[in-house]
Design an enzyme around this catalytic site. Structure first.
Site, PDB file in Angstrom:
ATOM      1  N   LYS A  91      39.734  -9.824  -2.394  1.00  0.00           N
ATOM      2  CA  LYS A  91      40.046 -10.574  -1.184  1.00  0.00           C
ATOM      3  C   LYS A  91      38.784 -11.144  -0.551  1.00  0.00           C
ATOM      4  CE  LYS A  91      44.005  -9.775   0.198  1.00  0.00           C
ATOM      5  NZ  LYS A  91      45.209  -9.877   0.773  1.00  0.00           N
ATOM      6  N   THR A 120      40.434  -4.996  -2.792  1.00  0.00           N
ATOM      7  CA  THR A 120      39.832  -5.366  -1.513  1.00  0.00           C
ATOM      8  C   THR A 120      38.660  -6.308  -1.750  1.00  0.00           C
ATOM      9  OG1 THR A 120      40.380  -3.128  -0.826  1.00  0.00           O
ATOM     10  CG2 THR A 120      39.071  -4.418   0.689  1.00  0.00           C
ATOM     11  N   TRP A 129      44.288  12.874  17.056  1.00  0.00           N
ATOM     12  CA  TRP A 129      45.469  12.056  16.742  1.00  0.00           C
ATOM     13  C   TRP A 129      46.104  12.540  15.444  1.00  0.00           C
ATOM     14  CZ3 TRP A 129      47.099   8.233  13.117  1.00  0.00           C
ATOM     15  CH2 TRP A 129      46.214   7.983  12.080  1.00  0.00           C
ATOM     16  N   HIS A 140      43.174   8.587  23.288  1.00  0.00           N
ATOM     17  CA  HIS A 140      42.511   7.331  22.912  1.00  0.00           C
ATOM     18  C   HIS A 140      42.941   6.908  21.503  1.00  0.00           C
ATOM     19  CE1 HIS A 140      39.355   4.504  21.693  1.00  0.00           C
ATOM     20  NE2 HIS A 140      39.051   5.326  20.694  1.00  0.00           N
ATOM     21  N   ARG A 181      32.164  15.147  14.540  1.00  0.00           N
ATOM     22  CA  ARG A 181      32.962  14.354  15.480  1.00  0.00           C
ATOM     23  C   ARG A 181      33.768  15.282  16.377  1.00  0.00           C
ATOM     24  NH1 ARG A 181      38.014  12.149  11.863  1.00  0.00           N
ATOM     25  NH2 ARG A 181      38.725  11.325  13.851  1.00  0.00           N
ATOM     26  N   GLU A 205      49.349   4.255   6.739  1.00  0.00           N
ATOM     27  CA  GLU A 205      49.261   3.770   8.118  1.00  0.00           C
ATOM     28  C   GLU A 205      47.976   2.970   8.351  1.00  0.00           C
ATOM     29  OE1 GLU A 205      51.053   3.616  10.799  1.00  0.00           O
ATOM     30  OE2 GLU A 205      49.485   3.128  12.252  1.00  0.00           O
ATOM     31  N   TYR A 255      46.493   1.172   6.276  1.00  0.00           N
ATOM     32  CA  TYR A 255      46.676  -0.152   5.661  1.00  0.00           C
ATOM     33  C   TYR A 255      47.662  -0.993   6.454  1.00  0.00           C
ATOM     34  CZ  TYR A 255      43.688   1.426   2.074  1.00  0.00           C
ATOM     35  OH  TYR A 255      42.581   1.893   1.439  1.00  0.00           O
ATOM     36  N   HIS A 292      41.502  12.415   2.524  1.00  0.00           N
ATOM     37  CA  HIS A 292      41.154  12.876   3.871  1.00  0.00           C
ATOM     38  C   HIS A 292      41.011  14.399   3.908  1.00  0.00           C
ATOM     39  CE1 HIS A 292      42.054   8.965   5.782  1.00  0.00           C
ATOM     40  NE2 HIS A 292      42.937   8.863   4.814  1.00  0.00           N
ATOM     41  N   HIS A 328      47.624   7.708   5.501  1.00  0.00           N
ATOM     42  CA  HIS A 328      46.815   6.758   4.761  1.00  0.00           C
ATOM     43  C   HIS A 328      47.458   5.376   4.672  1.00  0.00           C
ATOM     44  CE1 HIS A 328      43.274   5.454   2.952  1.00  0.00           C
ATOM     45  NE2 HIS A 328      44.035   4.733   2.167  1.00  0.00           N
ATOM     46  N   ASP A 359      64.664 -18.106  14.867  1.00  0.00           N
ATOM     47  CA  ASP A 359      64.340 -16.877  15.599  1.00  0.00           C
ATOM     48  C   ASP A 359      64.233 -15.761  14.575  1.00  0.00           C
ATOM     49  OD1 ASP A 359      64.262 -14.659  17.435  1.00  0.00           O
ATOM     50  OD2 ASP A 359      65.191 -15.964  18.926  1.00  0.00           O
ATOM     51  N   SER A 392      43.247 -15.114   6.150  1.00  0.00           N
ATOM     52  CA  SER A 392      43.557 -16.077   5.097  1.00  0.00           C
ATOM     53  C   SER A 392      44.156 -17.371   5.644  1.00  0.00           C
ATOM     54  CB  SER A 392      44.526 -15.473   4.085  1.00  0.00           C
ATOM     55  OG  SER A 392      43.968 -14.308   3.537  1.00  0.00           O
ATOM     56  N   SER A 401      60.637   2.434  16.983  1.00  0.00           N
ATOM     57  CA  SER A 401      60.307   1.054  17.314  1.00  0.00           C
ATOM     58  C   SER A 401      59.681   0.341  16.116  1.00  0.00           C
ATOM     59  CB  SER A 401      59.352   1.041  18.509  1.00  0.00           C
ATOM     60  OG  SER A 401      58.716  -0.194  18.605  1.00  0.00           O
ATOM     61  N   SER A 402      58.742   1.008  15.452  1.00  0.00           N
ATOM     62  CA  SER A 402      58.087   0.354  14.316  1.00  0.00           C
ATOM     63  C   SER A 402      59.080   0.073  13.203  1.00  0.00           C
ATOM     64  CB  SER A 402      56.983   1.232  13.733  1.00  0.00           C
ATOM     65  OG  SER A 402      56.117   1.630  14.722  1.00  0.00           O
TER      66      SER A 402
HETATM   67  C1  HEM Z   1      35.751   0.195  23.252  1.00  0.00           C
HETATM   68  C2  HEM Z   1      35.862   0.489  22.049  1.00  0.00           C
HETATM   69  C3  HEM Z   1      35.922   1.883  21.490  1.00  0.00           C
HETATM   70  C4  HEM Z   1      35.079   2.954  21.699  1.00  0.00           C
HETATM   71  C5  HEM Z   1      33.854   3.009  22.593  1.00  0.00           C
HETATM   72  C6  HEM Z   1      35.582   4.029  20.923  1.00  0.00           C
HETATM   73  C7  HEM Z   1      35.006   5.275  20.867  1.00  0.00           C
HETATM   74  C8  HEM Z   1      35.556   6.359  20.236  1.00  0.00           C
HETATM   75  C9  HEM Z   1      35.017   7.663  20.215  1.00  0.00           C
HETATM   76  C10 HEM Z   1      33.715   8.078  20.863  1.00  0.00           C
HETATM   77  C11 HEM Z   1      35.856   8.454  19.525  1.00  0.00           C
HETATM   78  C12 HEM Z   1      35.729   9.945  19.310  1.00  0.00           C
HETATM   79  C13 HEM Z   1      35.204  10.233  17.988  1.00  0.00           C
HETATM   80  C14 HEM Z   1      35.260  11.676  17.714  1.00  0.00           C
HETATM   81  O1  HEM Z   1      34.632  12.457  18.447  1.00  0.00           O
HETATM   82  O2  HEM Z   1      35.930  12.018  16.733  1.00  0.00           O
HETATM   83  C15 HEM Z   1      36.910   7.649  19.063  1.00  0.00           C
HETATM   84  C16 HEM Z   1      37.936   8.078  18.281  1.00  0.00           C
HETATM   85  C17 HEM Z   1      38.917   7.275  17.740  1.00  0.00           C
HETATM   86  N1  HEM Z   1      39.058   5.923  17.942  1.00  0.00           N
HETATM   87 FE1  HEM Z   1      37.883   4.777  19.102  1.00  0.00          FE
HETATM   88  N2  HEM Z   1      36.688   3.624  20.277  1.00  0.00           N
HETATM   89  C18 HEM Z   1      36.929   2.314  20.600  1.00  0.00           C
HETATM   90  C19 HEM Z   1      37.959   1.509  20.142  1.00  0.00           C
HETATM   91  C20 HEM Z   1      38.918   1.912  19.234  1.00  0.00           C
HETATM   92  C21 HEM Z   1      39.941   1.078  18.704  1.00  0.00           C
HETATM   93  C22 HEM Z   1      40.161  -0.373  19.057  1.00  0.00           C
HETATM   94  C23 HEM Z   1      40.651   1.842  17.838  1.00  0.00           C
HETATM   95  C24 HEM Z   1      41.828   1.508  16.976  1.00  0.00           C
HETATM   96  C25 HEM Z   1      42.150   0.382  16.558  1.00  0.00           C
HETATM   97  C26 HEM Z   1      40.100   3.154  17.850  1.00  0.00           C
HETATM   98  C27 HEM Z   1      40.580   4.204  17.114  1.00  0.00           C
HETATM   99  C28 HEM Z   1      40.128   5.499  17.200  1.00  0.00           C
HETATM  100  C29 HEM Z   1      40.709   6.624  16.510  1.00  0.00           C
HETATM  101  C30 HEM Z   1      41.918   6.601  15.583  1.00  0.00           C
HETATM  102  C31 HEM Z   1      39.956   7.738  16.856  1.00  0.00           C
HETATM  103  C32 HEM Z   1      40.147   9.158  16.370  1.00  0.00           C
HETATM  104  C33 HEM Z   1      40.739   9.990  17.426  1.00  0.00           C
HETATM  105  C34 HEM Z   1      40.720  11.399  17.017  1.00  0.00           C
HETATM  106  O3  HEM Z   1      39.654  11.894  16.654  1.00  0.00           O
HETATM  107  O4  HEM Z   1      41.794  12.014  17.039  1.00  0.00           O
HETATM  108  N3  HEM Z   1      39.039   3.174  18.718  1.00  0.00           N
HETATM  109  N4  HEM Z   1      36.719   6.355  19.523  1.00  0.00           N
END
Ligand code: HEM
Ligand SMILES: [Cu+2]
Lengths: 355, 529
Positions: free
Chosen positions: B334, B331, B144, B79, B453, B258, B260, B306, B256, B108, B271, B172-173
């Site tokens: 802004k 910040t 992650w 996720h 978490r 990343e 930003y 972190h 970090h 382009d 803006s 890619s990035s």
């Molecule tokens: C439907 C919306 C979302 C829900 C319900 C959700 C829920 C969660 C939950 C429950 C966790 C696990 C937290 C943990 O136990 O550490 C998590 C982790 C995370 N989420 Fe989301 N999230 C959502 C959307 C997003 C979006 C849009 C992003 C990024 C733009 C995001 C980025 C992350 C990241 C980076 C983690 C950490 C993963 C890790 O612990 O390795 N999430 N999210």
């Protein structure tokens, strides 16, 4: 559930709590100011009310002011934060030292100045986790052997790990420190109030990261002293008893019964109750070359672990009787019918060979 | 995709471009590639969201009901990876592709063939990542952040796939970033000086440098994980002379900046939108540019915030605390500037503006919790709890994702030549706004009261709040289908949009191009005065 940090039971944890509240209130005030300005604009400067846009779009004076003022606020926050941090990071002049070793998924505590060490493992069983048994009050926050500490003494912790990174966290002490494999970290606490304090491992350490609680019982000094004496005596007696075991022979029924118990408590988390493991993650024991091959190799794996894998050394954690029983069990359960019965002396033989 | 090809069919006539599938495979056009990035990103948003729903379903009640802990860890890990590398970053790249040429008066992107590659390797990377979930042993399960030695010694066999997938995303990035930089430096229309660039272009310009600086660091980190796991090196193994904490330093030196990378382009979007619907010029253009640059600069100095619990010397902890706190100054500038832009404007509340206002409020809340996290002694209490999860979802979801939504609504008429359904837009906004707060706000409380978490099961005291959070999660997930429906409806049957559908919007894309914008944006560069 409390909806906020708790002030905890140490001078440091109270400072931390105060700091938390201070910063929180400052954020609230800034938030209220900024958002009120914004919502004022939203209500009064909307087109539907006939608002005509102003033409200003720059003001060096304003921009400098709202750079400087936050900067000053930050300095105001940094001063108490620095004080607290310096106090937290000073483990000198401790009265006693506890070595905390994390491993997948249990804690090991060693009283540095005494003949005492033990493992501390989750006490809620799988039946509760699976919802087959009613969950007890301290579900997932209870252990078989809590750490016992004296009140009013400066306790220094040395943290390390045997495998991955864990993190030892008790919120009421405001102590959270990583246990890194191969390195030693320091932390300390001085508990003000007797009581039972609970925490959990706070670093993702694998599958059972959520099942690695910490329980600390803080006792007044005299109670602590008598507890310590009792535990030390018991620890020494147990070591002596281990020596006698070498001469004893257990029969199959006894080995299998004890073996199954030990297996479910210490091994089933990874190898699964049915001995089939998790394919690709934890090897099966059913029909495995180790559990059906040479006995001495099997003993070696259980006693010394397999370096570089999740299989840890159980030689210290389990007694001789338990080791003998669980190895016998693994060699005869799930259709592994090798008929091998392992005795305490066999285990000792392997232990001696390793030395 | 068929709807998109209809969309551009009329332009194809003049360019002898291949038709059907090959048009999309071979295209070098910034608009096609931008659309593909955006669709890809939305797909990943749904896939990653589905995984979040698995997490939230398991956490609905204490105990283990649906998945086993190992699979739970795979879900959190994948996720996070998908949302970061598959949803947010490609969405920004898609927006960059669509908008930068139109905003600076270019025909382009500067390196169109590379542009095609940088998109098309992404689906492979993510197929690989997703396929690994079905391997024996499962997909990545180490978060992650893939801290060693969990990811080096104790990881499943699919780790090699994970590493290669990350490599490809990184390549890619970097290609995308090079393209952005080269385009902005070389293809600006006459008269488009740097200090006239729209802020979206500026923020992407700075982001692109961040990307080029840190993606190789990530590549290095995953490569070291690979060699530690498979080739017997011991960068991160104390027994062989390495250090697991070294991994974290390397990871966060990438990680970090990343975060930003995932927010600076949002600043550009906001803006653009706030002035448009306030009918007033952006307040403090140049301080916005300087603030963005100083945030980017500071982002390289704060990585170890972190890692306060890893055991650093107290001097290092102080240094990282002070630097981290400092970031709140630019910040804050802004946020103040946006509010000043709205001040004494003539404001209307079309969907893009609603999302932009929500962005300012909710992102600021995420900023406050960030400031709290910066205070080292208190961070010991917050670190690795749900307080952190709440914090980064406020900046990533109600920050980055909301700004992307705002951008989609704002520029949709320019992209498609049709107006979207304002009623659906508002419905989507209000459903998202309410559910996202039910979802993430209570997580602060969970964290403060002690829930770590990344745990699949929790103590009984956390049960009620987790149930509320999960309900918010399902509602937020479902709300996103309104968005999908809205976009499809707009493409199929929206009212034709004028060249400049928003009264207050400014910029070449509105003033010098019709809606929909022609296949090649500017065949003759416009004169910028
Ligand atoms: C439907 C919306 C979302 C829900 C319900 C959700 C829920 C969660 C939950 C429950 C966790 C696990 C937290 C943990 O136990 O550490 C998590 C982790 C995370 N989420 Fe989301 N999230 C959502 C959307 C997003 C979006 C849009 C992003 C990024 C733009 C995001 C980025 C992350 C990241 C980076 C983690 C950490 C993963 C890790 O612990 O390795 N999430 N999210
Ligand atoms: Cu742990």
């Amino acid at each position: 559930m409390s909806f906020n940090l708790r002030p905890g039971v140490t001078a440091i944890s109270e400072q931390v709590y105060d700091l938390h509240m201070t910063i929180f209130y400052i954020c609230c005030v800034i938030g209220i100011l900024v958002f009120s300005a914004m919502f004022w604009a939203i209500f009064h400067h909307r087109k539907s009310k006939g608002a005509v846009p102003a033409q200003f779009h720059e003001s060096t004076k304003v921009e400098i002011i709202w750079t400087i003022i936050p900067f000053l606020i930050l300095i105001g926050m940094a001063i108490p934060a620095t004080k607290t941090l310096l106090a937290m990071e000073d483990p000198s002049d401790a009265d006693l030292t506890i070595q905390v070793t994390g491993s997948q998924w249990k804690w090991h505590y060693k009283y540095f100045e005494h003949d005492l060490e033990f493992y501390s493992v989750l006490a809620s069983d799988m039946e509760q986790v699976k919802g087959k048994l009613k969950k007890r009050d301290n579900y997932l926050l209870e252990v078989d052997h809590p750490l016992v500490l004296p009140v009013g003494k400066k306790v220094r912790f040395l943290m390390t790990s045997e495998d991955v990174i864990h993190s030892w966290w008790v919120p009421d002490f405001a102590v959270k420190k990583d246990a890194n494999p191969g390195f030693i970290n320091e932390a300390w606490t001085r508990i003000d109030k007797p009581g039972i304090y609970r925490g959990q491992c706070a670093e993702l350490c694998g599958k059972d990261h959520g099942f690695m609680p910490i329980v600390v019982i803080a006792k007044p000094e005299d109670e602590y002293a008598s507890w310590l004496a009792e535990q030390e005596a018991a620890y020494l007696a147990k070591q002596a008893a281990e020596q006698e075991l070498v001469a004893m022979t257990m029969d199959q029924a006894e080995l299998m019964e004890l073996g199954e118990k030990v297996y479910l408590k210490s091994c089933a988390a990874c190898h699964q109750p049915n001995g089939e493991g998790l394919p690709g993650v934890f090897p099966a024991l059913k029909d495995s070359p180790i559990a059906t091959g040479a006995v001495s190799q099997h003993i070696d794996v259980v006693v010394n672990g397999v370096p570089g894998t999740a299989m840890q050394a159980f030689g210290k954690q389990l007694g001789l009787k338990e080791l003998a029983a669980v190895i016998s069990y693994e060699r005869n359960a799930w259709g592994n019918d090798t008929g091998d019965l392992v005795q305490a002396k066999d285990v000792v033989a392997v232990q001696n060979a390793a030395q | 995709m068929s709807t998109m090809s209809e969309l551009h069919a009329e332009h194809e006539e003049h360019h002898h471009a291949p038709r059907g599938l090959m048009r999309w495979v071979l295209t070098t056009n910034h608009k096609d590639i931008g659309s593909m990035y955006l669709w890809f990103s939305f797909t990943m948003f749904i896939v990653g969201g589905a995984m979040a729903m698995v997490i939230r379903a398991e956490l609905f009640q204490p105990g283990l009901q649906l998945v086993d802990p190992n699979f739970f860890n795979q879900m959190t890990t994948v996720h996070g990876l998908i949302m970061v590398f598959g949803a947010v970053m490609p969405a920004f790249t898609g927006l960059a592709n669509w908008l930068i040429p139109m905003m600076i008066g270019a025909p382009d992107m500067a390196l169109p063939r590379m542009n095609n590659w940088s998109f098309w390797i992404l689906p492979f990377a993510f197929s690989m990542l997703l396929a690994s979930l079905f391997m024996e042993g499962g997909g990545p399960n180490f978060g992650w952040t893939f801290y060693a030695p969990l990811s080096t010694k104790y990881s499943p066999d699919s780790t090699a796939l994970f590493v290669f997938a990350i490599h490809i995303m990184g390549i890619s990035s970097i290609m995308g970033a090079i393209n952005v930089i080269v385009t902005i430096m070389n293809l600006r229309a006459p008269g488009m000086t740097y200090m006239k660039l729209p802020l979206f272009v500026w923020t992407w310009f700075i982001t692109a440098f961040l990307l080029i600086a840190v993606m190789p660091v990530l590549a290095g980190a995953v490569t070291m994980v690979l060699t530690d796991k498979y080739f017997g090196t011991s960068f991160f193994d104390a027994a062989g002379g390495g250090d697991p904490v070294l991994f974290q330093h390397i990871f966060w030196f990438f990680g970090h900046p990343e975060v930003y990378i995932m927010i600076l382009p949002s600043f550009g979007i906001i803006s653009a939108i706030i002035p448009a619907f306030s009918r007033k010029k952006l307040f403090g253009y140049s301080s916005m540019v300087y603030a963005t640059a100083s945030i980017a600069g500071l982002s390289f100095l704060v990585w170890a915030h972190h890692m306060f619990t890893t055991g650093m010397p107290v001097q290092a902890e102080l240094f990282f605390m002070y630097c981290t706190m400092l970031i709140s100054v630019p910040t804050g500038v802004k946020v103040f500037n946006w509010v000043a832009t709205m001040w004494r404007g003539s404001i209307t509340f079309e969907t893009p503006m609603l999302f932009a206002i929500a962005f300012i409020v909710l992102f600021t809340i995420g900023g406050f919790s960030g400031l709290m996290l910066a205070i080292t002694p208190v961070d010991f209490q917050y670190h690795d709890t749900y307080f952190v999860v709440a914090h980064f979802h406020y900046v990533l979801v109600t920050g980055a994702v909301f700004s992307i939504m705002a951008a989609a609504y704002y520029w949709l008429p320019k992209w498609t030549g049709k107006m979207y359904d304002e009623g659906l837009g508002r419905l989507h906004f209000w459903c998202s706004l309410i559910s996202v707060n039910v979802l993430f706000f209570p997580m602060h409380f969970l964290g403060l009261s002690g829930m770590p978490r990344r745990i699949p099961d929790y103590a009984l005291q956390f049960a009620d709040v987790n149930a509320i959070v999960s309900i918010g999660g399902f509602a937020f997930g479902l709300s996103q289908f309104i968005f999908l429906y809205m976009v499809i409806k707009c493409i199929r049957s929206g009212e034709p949009a004028p060249a400049k559908p928003w009264e207050g919007s400014e910029g070449l894309e509105w003033d010098a191009l019709p809606s929909p914008a022609p296949y090649h944006s500017f065949s003759t560069p416009p004169e910028v005065k």
